[in-house]
Scaffold this motif. Structure first.
Motif, PDB file in Angstrom:
ATOM      1  N   GLU A  16       7.851  -0.539   5.634  1.00 43.39           N
ATOM      2  CA  GLU A  16       8.724  -0.192   6.727  1.00 43.39           C
ATOM      3  C   GLU A  16       8.883   1.342   6.917  1.00 43.39           C
ATOM      4  O   GLU A  16       9.002   1.578   7.983  1.00 43.39           O
ATOM      5  CB  GLU A  16      10.123  -0.898   6.583  1.00 43.39           C
ATOM      6  N   ALA A  17       8.938   2.078   5.661  1.00 43.41           N
ATOM      7  CA  ALA A  17       9.160   3.216   5.837  1.00 43.41           C
ATOM      8  C   ALA A  17       7.639   4.113   6.000  1.00 43.41           C
ATOM      9  O   ALA A  17       7.648   5.225   6.469  1.00 43.41           O
ATOM     10  CB  ALA A  17       9.481   3.828   4.474  1.00 43.41           C
ATOM     11  N   GLY A  18       6.635   3.278   6.233  1.00 47.62           N
ATOM     12  CA  GLY A  18       5.220   3.764   6.389  1.00 47.62           C
ATOM     13  C   GLY A  18       4.557   4.572   5.361  1.00 47.62           C
ATOM     14  O   GLY A  18       3.987   5.437   5.528  1.00 47.62           O
ATOM     15  N   ILE A  19       5.251   4.353   4.238  1.00 51.88           N
ATOM     16  CA  ILE A  19       4.554   4.895   2.921  1.00 51.88           C
ATOM     17  C   ILE A  19       3.201   4.582   2.896  1.00 51.88           C
ATOM     18  O   ILE A  19       2.371   5.396   2.419  1.00 51.88           O
ATOM     19  CB  ILE A  19       5.592   4.959   1.830  1.00 51.88           C
ATOM     20  N   VAL A  20       3.003   3.199   2.809  1.00 52.62           N
ATOM     21  CA  VAL A  20       1.741   2.963   2.639  1.00 52.62           C
ATOM     22  C   VAL A  20       1.551   1.772   3.732  1.00 52.62           C
ATOM     23  O   VAL A  20       2.548   1.289   4.476  1.00 52.62           O
ATOM     24  CB  VAL A  20       1.621   2.061   1.382  1.00 52.62           C
ATOM     25  N   ASN A  21       0.307   1.232   4.267  1.00 53.97           N
ATOM     26  CA  ASN A  21      -0.011   0.396   5.063  1.00 53.97           C
ATOM     27  C   ASN A  21      -0.314  -0.946   4.347  1.00 53.97           C
ATOM     28  O   ASN A  21      -0.393  -1.301   3.191  1.00 53.97           O
ATOM     29  CB  ASN A  21      -1.096   0.821   5.905  1.00 53.97           C
ATOM     30  N   GLY A  22      -0.524  -2.018   5.165  1.00 48.85           N
ATOM     31  CA  GLY A  22      -0.619  -3.217   4.709  1.00 48.85           C
ATOM     32  C   GLY A  22      -1.907  -3.515   3.636  1.00 48.85           C
ATOM     33  O   GLY A  22      -1.881  -3.992   2.693  1.00 48.85           O
ATOM     34  N   SER A  23      -2.970  -2.877   4.061  1.00 48.50           N
ATOM     35  CA  SER A  23      -4.302  -2.638   3.415  1.00 48.50           C
ATOM     36  C   SER A  23      -4.110  -2.156   2.013  1.00 48.50           C
ATOM     37  O   SER A  23      -4.620  -2.465   0.877  1.00 48.50           O
ATOM     38  CB  SER A  23      -5.516  -2.479   3.996  1.00 48.50           C
ATOM     39  N   GLU A  24      -3.403  -1.111   2.188  1.00 48.43           N
ATOM     40  CA  GLU A  24      -3.089  -0.147   0.739  1.00 48.43           C
ATOM     41  C   GLU A  24      -2.321  -1.191  -0.093  1.00 48.43           C
ATOM     42  O   GLU A  24      -2.779  -1.029  -1.413  1.00 48.43           O
ATOM     43  CB  GLU A  24      -2.657   1.204   1.314  1.00 48.43           C
ATOM     44  N   LEU A  25      -1.456  -1.679   0.390  1.00 49.43           N
ATOM     45  CA  LEU A  25      -0.463  -2.230  -0.514  1.00 49.43           C
ATOM     46  C   LEU A  25      -1.354  -3.455  -1.111  1.00 49.43           C
ATOM     47  O   LEU A  25      -1.074  -3.859  -2.235  1.00 49.43           O
ATOM     48  CB  LEU A  25       0.783  -2.765   0.203  1.00 49.43           C
ATOM     49  N   SER A  26      -1.976  -4.195  -0.417  1.00 48.23           N
ATOM     50  CA  SER A  26      -2.760  -5.362  -0.655  1.00 48.23           C
ATOM     51  C   SER A  26      -3.734  -4.983  -1.713  1.00 48.23           C
ATOM     52  O   SER A  26      -3.745  -5.572  -2.857  1.00 48.23           O
ATOM     53  CB  SER A  26      -3.430  -5.979   0.418  1.00 48.23           C
TER      54      SER A  26
END
Length: 67
Positions: A16-26
């Motif tokens: 939500e804060a835009g620190i990482v995107n979904g693919s980075e988190l995955s």
């Protein structure tokens, strides 16, 4: 707060804060399962966050665990 709840809260905040995107988190979560390390340290190792962000996020994560 239990471990899964704290992790979910941190992950939601990161996205939500835009620190990482979904693919980075995955990717970081896959490495976390393999290496069994703290998510924040893996994000730092992958250069998805910097030291200043790590310090702020560590405080956030610690507060979530204390709840």
């Amino acid at each position: 707060m239990e471990k899964d709840g704290a992790a979910t809260s941190l992950e939601r905040y990161l996205l939500e804060a835009g620190i990482v995107n979904g693919s980075e988190l995955s990717l970081a979560k896959k490495l976390q399962q393999r290496e069994e390390g703290p998510l924040l340290m893996i994000l730092l190792h992958l250069n998805f966050i910097d030291i200043a962000q790590l310090e702020r996020l560590w405080d956030f994560d610690s507060a979530a665990w204390a709840s």
